[in-house]
Design a protein around this motif. Structure first.
Motif, short mmCIF file in Angstrom:
data_model
loop_
_atom_site.label_atom_id
_atom_site.label_comp_id
_atom_site.label_asym_id
_atom_site.label_seq_id
_atom_site.Cartn_x
_atom_site.Cartn_y
_atom_site.Cartn_z
N UNK A 235 0.82 -1.21 0.00
CA UNK A 235 0.00 0.00 0.00
C UNK A 235 0.85 1.26 0.00
N UNK A 236 2.01 1.21 0.67
CA UNK A 236 2.93 2.35 0.66
C UNK A 236 3.45 2.61 -0.75
N UNK A 237 3.81 1.54 -1.45
CA UNK A 237 4.28 1.69 -2.84
C UNK A 237 3.18 2.26 -3.72
N UNK A 238 1.96 1.74 -3.57
CA UNK A 238 0.82 2.23 -4.37
C UNK A 238 0.55 3.70 -4.05
N UNK A 239 0.62 4.09 -2.77
CA UNK A 239 0.39 5.48 -2.39
C UNK A 239 1.43 6.41 -2.99
N UNK A 240 2.71 5.98 -3.02
CA UNK A 240 3.78 6.81 -3.60
C UNK A 240 3.59 6.94 -5.11
N UNK A 241 3.27 5.83 -5.78
CA UNK A 241 3.02 5.89 -7.24
C UNK A 241 1.83 6.80 -7.53
N UNK A 253 -5.52 18.62 -4.56
CA UNK A 253 -5.50 17.83 -3.33
C UNK A 253 -4.75 16.51 -3.51
N UNK A 254 -3.53 16.62 -4.06
CA UNK A 254 -2.73 15.42 -4.37
C UNK A 254 -2.41 14.63 -3.11
N UNK A 255 -1.97 15.31 -2.05
CA UNK A 255 -1.61 14.63 -0.81
C UNK A 255 -2.79 13.85 -0.24
N UNK A 256 -3.94 14.50 -0.23
CA UNK A 256 -5.14 13.88 0.37
C UNK A 256 -5.57 12.65 -0.43
N UNK A 258 -3.77 10.81 -2.58
CA UNK A 258 -2.75 9.76 -2.50
C UNK A 258 -2.81 9.04 -1.16
N UNK A 259 -3.05 9.79 -0.08
CA UNK A 259 -3.16 9.18 1.25
C UNK A 259 -4.38 8.25 1.32
N UNK A 260 -5.51 8.71 0.77
CA UNK A 260 -6.73 7.88 0.76
C UNK A 260 -6.51 6.62 -0.07
N UNK A 261 -5.86 6.76 -1.23
CA UNK A 261 -5.58 5.61 -2.09
C UNK A 261 -4.68 4.61 -1.38
N UNK A 262 -3.62 5.10 -0.71
CA UNK A 262 -2.70 4.21 0.00
C UNK A 262 -3.35 3.50 1.17
N UNK A 263 -4.10 4.23 1.99
CA UNK A 263 -4.72 3.65 3.18
C UNK A 263 -5.82 2.66 2.81
N UNK A 264 -6.70 3.05 1.89
CA UNK A 264 -7.81 2.17 1.51
C UNK A 264 -7.33 0.94 0.74
N UNK A 265 -6.12 1.01 0.19
CA UNK A 265 -5.57 -0.15 -0.52
C UNK A 265 -5.32 -1.33 0.43
N UNK A 266 -5.25 -1.04 1.74
CA UNK A 266 -5.08 -2.11 2.73
C UNK A 266 -6.31 -3.02 2.79
N UNK A 267 -7.47 -2.50 2.40
CA UNK A 267 -8.72 -3.28 2.44
C UNK A 267 -8.90 -4.00 1.11
N UNK A 268 -8.92 -5.32 1.08
CA UNK A 268 -9.05 -6.05 -0.19
C UNK A 268 -10.38 -5.78 -0.88
N UNK A 269 -10.35 -5.74 -2.20
CA UNK A 269 -11.51 -5.63 -3.08
C UNK A 269 -12.26 -4.30 -2.94
#
Length: 388
Positions: A235-241, A253-256, A258-269
């Motif tokens: 998820x960290x790699x996905x958030x950075x990309x 709102x790039x930071x916001x 990217x943070x949402x994408x990285x954090x929510x990526x922890x939840x499958x599907x």
């Protein structure tokens, strides 16, 4: 004589049963007082519970310093907490202000977003086809500026919620700080604590059941270590990309996002869809074309994660079908929210191992395949520790 003794035993059992029923009735009658006492007790012991959680999370880092660098326990704990404090400071200085600024700017822009949405909605209502449909429905009336009024009430609700959450967070933060300090002593004496816990388990459950109980939670621990740790890296790699890609697209709102994408990526599907939707909706109010580009980029990013990065890092260590993963995530989210959704997959994987073992024993098999799976979990956990 024996009959007289049996009667005494029956009377004694009857008295015990009556006492238990009486106490149960009193507890039910005074459940509010009982819950109040339990709540106060939890608030008192909560720093110690937080300390156990923090120590559990930081234990792999401490073990890394002990095994890789051959440091003593005290030095390893010192470097572990220095690393965490530095990481918190870097996050607080570099990331948190920008994310907070994005959120505050979005709250200020809600009336503007509402006006844009109202204009889109009015254009839809003025369409001839839509007008004819509305006329045929009869009792269908919408106020011209209902979106703006709704947006204003939503903004007021959000601000009130943020204020109340800030106050409750302050109280929780103090407890977490105490827990953070106590966790130092937990890590220092973790072997003694574990030995004490094992003694209690063996006294309560005896040797055979105690071994089963300990093995079950050891498997959960190993699976969580393998899944959560590697998924966090993924998820960290996905958030950075996502941050790099959104910066190139010049998304607001790039930071916001990217943070949402990285954090929510922890939840499958379900998680990736949340990240994609947030990025699309935010950009939609600025430029529909840019919103479509962001949607396409985040969708391709999740495909890259699903088809290449995730299998490369996690592989088949979890061993669950997509249907079981979706069921686990739904059940975990319904019971314990986002944390439940993240922890549901590794816990379900361990439960599936024991269900398979039960079915194999029921069908007359030895259950060697299940033992192999349990050993694979331990081996994968060791591999993950070595890679880290």
């Amino acid at each position: 004589m024996q009959i007289h003794k049996n009667k005494k035993i029956r009377y004694f059992d009857l008295i015990i049963a009556i006492i238990i029923i009486y106490i149960s009735i009193k507890i039910i009658d005074n459940y509010k007082i009982i819950f109040s006492i339990l709540g106060k007790l939890f608030s008192i012991v909560s720093p110690f519970l937080f300390a156990l959680i923090i120590a559990y999370i930081l234990n792999p880092i401490m073990k890394l310093f002990e095994k890789k660098f051959k440091f003593k326990r005290g030095i390893s704990i010192l470097f572990t907490y220095i690393s965490i404090v530095v990481a918190i400071i870097v996050f607080s200085v570099c990331v948190l202000p920008k994310v907070t600024s994005n959120i505050l700017d979005m709250l200020k822009s809600i009336p503007q977003f509402a006006m844009i949405a109202q204009e889109w909605f009015n254009n839809i209502l003025n369409n001839e086809v839509v007008k004819s449909i509305i006329n045929t429905t009869g009792n269908f009336s919408i106020k011209p500026d209902f979106i703006i009024s709704k947006a204003s009430s939503v903004m007021a609700t959000i601000l009130n919620t943020l204020l109340s959450k800030t106050l409750s967070f302050t109280n929780s933060f103090i407890r977490w700080v105490f827990g953070f300090i106590i966790s130092i002593y937990v890590l220092f004496d973790k072997e003694k604590i574990m030995q004490f816990a094992k003694k209690i388990i063996y006294i309560s459950l005896k040797k055979k059941n105690g071994d089963r109980f300990i093995r079950f939670f050891k498997n959960i621990h190993n699976m969580i270590g393998v899944y959560i740790g590697i998924k966090a890296i993924d998820s960290l790699i996905i958030g950075i990309i996502a941050f790099v890609g959104l910066s190139i697209i010049r998304s607001p709102y790039v930071f916001l996002i990217a943070l949402v994408v990285g954090v929510t990526n922890m939840i499958p599907y379900f998680g990736p869809f949340v990240g994609i939707s947030v990025g699309f909706l935010i950009n939609l109010f600025f430029s529909p074309l840019k919103a479509f580009v962001v949607l396409l980029f985040l969708f391709l990013l999740q495909q890259f994660d699903g088809w290449y990065l995730d299998p490369k890092l996690i592989g088949n260590k979890v061993g669950l079908s997509p249907l079981l993963i979706i069921f686990a995530v739904t059940l975990g989210g319904g019971l314990y929210g986002p944390i439940g959704m993240i922890l549901a997959v590794p816990i379900m994987a361990v439960i599936k191992i024991y269900i398979d073992k039960f079915l194999q024993e029921y069908n007359g098999n030895t259950g060697d395949d299940t033992m192999e799976k349990e050993n694979q979990i331990e081996e994968s956990h060791k591999e993950g520790s070595i890679n880290k």
